[in-house]
Design a protein around this motif. Structure first.
Motif, mmCIF file in Angstrom:
data_model
loop_
_atom_site.group_PDB
_atom_site.id
_atom_site.type_symbol
_atom_site.label_atom_id
_atom_site.label_comp_id
_atom_site.label_asym_id
_atom_site.label_seq_id
_atom_site.Cartn_x
_atom_site.Cartn_y
_atom_site.Cartn_z
ATOM 1 N N HIS A 54 -9.437 -17.901 -5.801
ATOM 2 C CA HIS A 54 -9.599 -18.759 -4.678
ATOM 3 C C HIS A 54 -9.143 -18.096 -3.433
ATOM 4 O O HIS A 54 -8.089 -17.619 -3.339
ATOM 5 C CB HIS A 54 -9.009 -19.935 -5.197
ATOM 6 C CG HIS A 54 -9.312 -20.922 -4.413
ATOM 7 N ND1 HIS A 54 -9.097 -21.527 -3.156
ATOM 8 C CD2 HIS A 54 -9.810 -22.294 -4.920
ATOM 9 C CE1 HIS A 54 -9.687 -22.601 -2.662
ATOM 10 N NE2 HIS A 54 -9.913 -23.157 -3.925
ATOM 11 N N PRO A 55 -10.153 -18.056 -2.411
ATOM 12 C CA PRO A 55 -9.761 -17.493 -1.212
ATOM 13 C C PRO A 55 -8.720 -18.110 -0.390
ATOM 14 O O PRO A 55 -7.758 -17.389 0.154
ATOM 15 C CB PRO A 55 -11.091 -17.741 -0.323
ATOM 16 C CG PRO A 55 -11.950 -18.950 -1.148
ATOM 17 C CD PRO A 55 -11.370 -18.872 -2.512
ATOM 18 N N THR A 56 -8.381 -19.437 -0.506
ATOM 19 C CA THR A 56 -7.203 -19.952 0.495
ATOM 20 C C THR A 56 -6.012 -20.016 -0.348
ATOM 21 O O THR A 56 -4.847 -20.192 -0.021
ATOM 22 C CB THR A 56 -7.713 -21.112 0.874
ATOM 23 O OG1 THR A 56 -8.044 -22.233 -0.113
ATOM 24 C CG2 THR A 56 -8.883 -20.924 1.905
ATOM 25 N N SER A 57 -6.095 -20.168 -1.745
ATOM 26 C CA SER A 57 -4.709 -20.205 -2.433
ATOM 27 C C SER A 57 -4.682 -19.636 -3.574
ATOM 28 O O SER A 57 -3.751 -19.593 -4.644
ATOM 29 C CB SER A 57 -4.808 -21.830 -2.883
ATOM 30 O OG SER A 57 -5.836 -22.269 -3.592
ATOM 31 N N TYR A 58 -5.528 -18.566 -4.107
ATOM 32 C CA TYR A 58 -5.592 -17.723 -5.137
ATOM 33 C C TYR A 58 -6.032 -18.199 -6.526
ATOM 34 O O TYR A 58 -6.600 -17.862 -7.156
ATOM 35 C CB TYR A 58 -4.193 -16.950 -5.260
ATOM 36 C CG TYR A 58 -4.204 -15.938 -6.496
ATOM 37 C CD1 TYR A 58 -4.595 -14.591 -6.180
ATOM 38 C CD2 TYR A 58 -3.238 -16.057 -7.436
ATOM 39 C CE1 TYR A 58 -4.717 -13.541 -7.385
ATOM 40 C CE2 TYR A 58 -3.288 -15.374 -8.555
ATOM 41 C CZ TYR A 58 -3.905 -13.670 -8.396
ATOM 42 O OH TYR A 58 -3.818 -12.904 -9.239
ATOM 43 N N LYS A 61 -6.271 -25.938 -7.519
ATOM 44 C CA LYS A 61 -5.332 -26.872 -7.020
ATOM 45 C C LYS A 61 -4.267 -27.228 -8.363
ATOM 46 O O LYS A 61 -3.243 -27.324 -8.525
ATOM 47 C CB LYS A 61 -5.743 -28.187 -6.356
ATOM 48 C CG LYS A 61 -6.029 -27.940 -5.064
ATOM 49 C CD LYS A 61 -6.678 -29.115 -4.245
ATOM 50 C CE LYS A 61 -6.808 -28.823 -2.850
ATOM 51 N NZ LYS A 61 -7.548 -30.026 -1.967
ATOM 52 N N SER A 86 -3.389 -12.780 0.480
ATOM 53 C CA SER A 86 -3.663 -12.781 1.756
ATOM 54 C C SER A 86 -2.706 -13.680 2.591
ATOM 55 O O SER A 86 -1.928 -14.494 1.979
ATOM 56 C CB SER A 86 -5.103 -13.366 1.986
ATOM 57 O OG SER A 86 -5.049 -14.666 2.022
ATOM 58 N N SER A 88 -3.001 -16.211 4.219
ATOM 59 C CA SER A 88 -3.340 -17.661 4.221
ATOM 60 C C SER A 88 -2.779 -18.025 2.814
ATOM 61 O O SER A 88 -2.359 -19.179 2.456
ATOM 62 C CB SER A 88 -4.612 -17.974 4.577
ATOM 63 O OG SER A 88 -5.811 -17.287 3.629
ATOM 64 N N GLN A 89 -3.223 -17.391 1.644
ATOM 65 C CA GLN A 89 -2.661 -17.746 0.423
ATOM 66 C C GLN A 89 -1.476 -17.958 0.310
ATOM 67 O O GLN A 89 -0.720 -18.800 -0.269
ATOM 68 C CB GLN A 89 -3.458 -16.350 -0.522
ATOM 69 C CG GLN A 89 -4.858 -16.627 -0.571
ATOM 70 C CD GLN A 89 -5.154 -15.436 -1.553
ATOM 71 O OE1 GLN A 89 -4.835 -14.224 -1.571
ATOM 72 N NE2 GLN A 89 -6.471 -15.527 -2.268
ATOM 73 N N ARG A 91 0.999 -18.474 2.504
ATOM 74 C CA ARG A 91 1.463 -19.534 3.581
ATOM 75 C C ARG A 91 1.071 -21.052 2.646
ATOM 76 O O ARG A 91 1.934 -21.705 2.474
ATOM 77 C CB ARG A 91 0.642 -19.660 4.646
ATOM 78 C CG ARG A 91 1.238 -20.540 5.718
ATOM 79 C CD ARG A 91 0.994 -19.882 7.150
ATOM 80 N NE ARG A 91 -0.681 -19.921 7.309
ATOM 81 C CZ ARG A 91 -1.313 -18.714 7.729
ATOM 82 N NH1 ARG A 91 -0.474 -17.620 7.679
ATOM 83 N NH2 ARG A 91 -2.472 -18.767 7.772
ATOM 84 N N ASN A 92 -0.099 -21.031 2.089
ATOM 85 C CA ASN A 92 -0.506 -22.314 1.459
ATOM 86 C C ASN A 92 0.330 -22.531 0.138
ATOM 87 O O ASN A 92 0.905 -23.440 -0.379
ATOM 88 C CB ASN A 92 -1.936 -22.222 1.133
ATOM 89 C CG ASN A 92 -2.623 -22.346 2.373
ATOM 90 O OD1 ASN A 92 -2.505 -22.910 3.265
ATOM 91 N ND2 ASN A 92 -4.042 -21.807 2.109
#
Length: 427
Positions: A54-58, A61, A86, A88-89, A91-92
């Motif tokens: 997943h690009p924003t959370s690896y 949900k 990354s 952003s990952q 951080r999220n």
């Protein structure tokens, strides 16, 4: 960045298995072994099968919630992800799971920080850590402030309107520039040493391979064969990344031929690219070698994958067109393995028991001395300096004294051959 504090850490490891990933299970097992190397207790594993991470959370949900609940239930105070996250990952995930999070890269960097002994190795690791930290300052904020000091410590005298984050960033950039400059100076010194070794005409053999393949044990065996029990050995231990610092030793073979033996840092799956870049000058020892001993733990079911990882990493630092002997080590631990055995320029042996090390020495000699020729050289008595040179730098087989001078039967490299060309009487 200071070493992370791992006291009383218990962790859950998390990984994404993408399609056609044949080595996923092994990489997860390796991740747990890496954690074990710094004393972290693994109390859970969460895996998700996805076409791609997943690009924003690896992870998705639903899996984030599963990890959060697993940490609550088990009391885990650390979550370790199998890939480099990354900014952003990171951080999220920090926001959603509310437990300290690190990734495979941070874990490997910390192990390197603990194992580095020489000033150069410590600087190389620090440079890699800072380059990793810079784009992730926000996500790493909580972890950094918990560590105190280093890049996360409190800086005094903030300028008007400047945030702590900006000060951190500036401080890191200054430190990166300083380390690069110092390492460049060390690189030049290393290049000079290497040129002097080449000038001496002594062949250079470099040991490469996956971490814990037995490189240091092999080096010690070859040194003991050369120098006996009084040898100054290199550090060896059955653990991941036991040694990071390059060792350079001279090995003399039973027939008095010699070569310089160097080792390199071990490789691992997904070795952080910052680390590969930082250790580039150290790995250049392998690039300038006359022969590589690619050491493989043949008792490990994943040894072919380890060979691929090592070859890919060597290619990344420009090690190519160097002759290779594949040394299949730990043959004593592989079920039904026939050793010592030499086949097609490869060897199966056990550095631990010593079985096959003499055969390896013969193989090395064959490879590094294949371009040498045996010549008879008649040196006039007034050129005693040449006789002394050949006795010190070449393999003199026979010495006779004739009316016209000293007659030597000697194995000569191309370079030494040119030096005594006018005195060669037969070859």
């Amino acid at each position: 960045m200071d070493e992370l504090e791992w006291l009383e850490e218990s962790a859950i490891v998390v990984g994404v298995e993408e399609q056609n990933d044949d080595h996923f299970d092994y990489e997860m097992e390796e991740l747990e072994n890496l954690a074990d190397a710094v004393g972290v207790k693994i109390i859970g594993r969460v895996v998700q099968k996805l076409e791609r991470k997943h690009p924003t959370s690896y992870i998705g949900k639903g899996k984030i919630e599963e990890v959060r609940l697993a940490a609550e239930e088990t009391g885990a105070n650390l979550i370790i992800f199998n890939d480099e996250l990354s900014p952003s990952q990171l951080r999220n995930l920090e926001r959603d799971i509310e437990v300290k999070i690190i990734d495979r890269t941070m874990l490997i960097l910390d192990i390197f920080a603990r194992r580095a002994r020489t000033r150069e190795a410590r600087m190389q690791v620090e440079l890699a850590e800072l380059q990793y930290t810079l784009p992730r300052l926000v996500g790493l904020r909580a972890s950094l402030s918990r560590q105190g000091g280093g890049t996360g410590g409190g800086f005094q005298n903030k300028g008007a309107g400047e945030t702590k984050l900006e000060l951190d960033r500036r401080k890191i950039e200054e430190q990166i520039a300083k380390l690069r400059k110092e390492l460049e100076t060390m690189k030049q010194h290393r290049t000079l040493q290497r040129k002097q070794r080449v000038k001496s005409g002594t062949p250079v053999v470099s040991i490469v391979g996956y971490t814990n393949a037995g490189k240091s044990t092999l080096m010690n065996r070859l040194l003991s064969m050369s120098e006996g029990e009084q040898v100054k050995t290199v550090y060896e231990k059955d653990m991941l990344f036991a040694t990071l610092d390059t060792s350079v030793r001279n090995v003399t073979l039973p027939d008095h031929k010699s070569f310089i033996l160097t080792d390199t840092v071990g490789f691992v799956s997904k070795l952080p690219h910052h680390l590969v870049k930082a250790f580039r000058s150290t790995l250049e020892e392998a690039r300038e070698a006359d022969l590589l001993l690619h050491t493989v733990d043949v008792s490990n079911a994943e040894y072919r994958h380890m060979i691929d990882v090592t070859n890919e990493t060597l290619e990344a630092v420009g090690v190519e067109d160097v002759p290779v002997i594949y040394v299949y080590n730990k043959a004593d631990l592989a079920e039904g393995m026939n050793y010592p055995r030499v086949q097609d320029g490869q060897i199966w042996l056990s550095a631990k028991t010593g079985g096959g090390v003499a055969e390896l020495a013969e193989l090395i000699e064959e490879k590094v001395y294949e371009h040498y020729t045996t010549c008879k050289v008649l040196v006039p008595f007034d050129r005693g300096d040449l006789v002394a040179y050949l006795n010190e730098h070449a393999h003199v087989k026979v010495t006779d004294y004739e009316e016209d001078g000293t007659l030597l039967t000697v194995d000569l490299s191309e370079r030494d051959r040119k030096k005594v060309e006018s005195y060669i009487i037969s070859h």
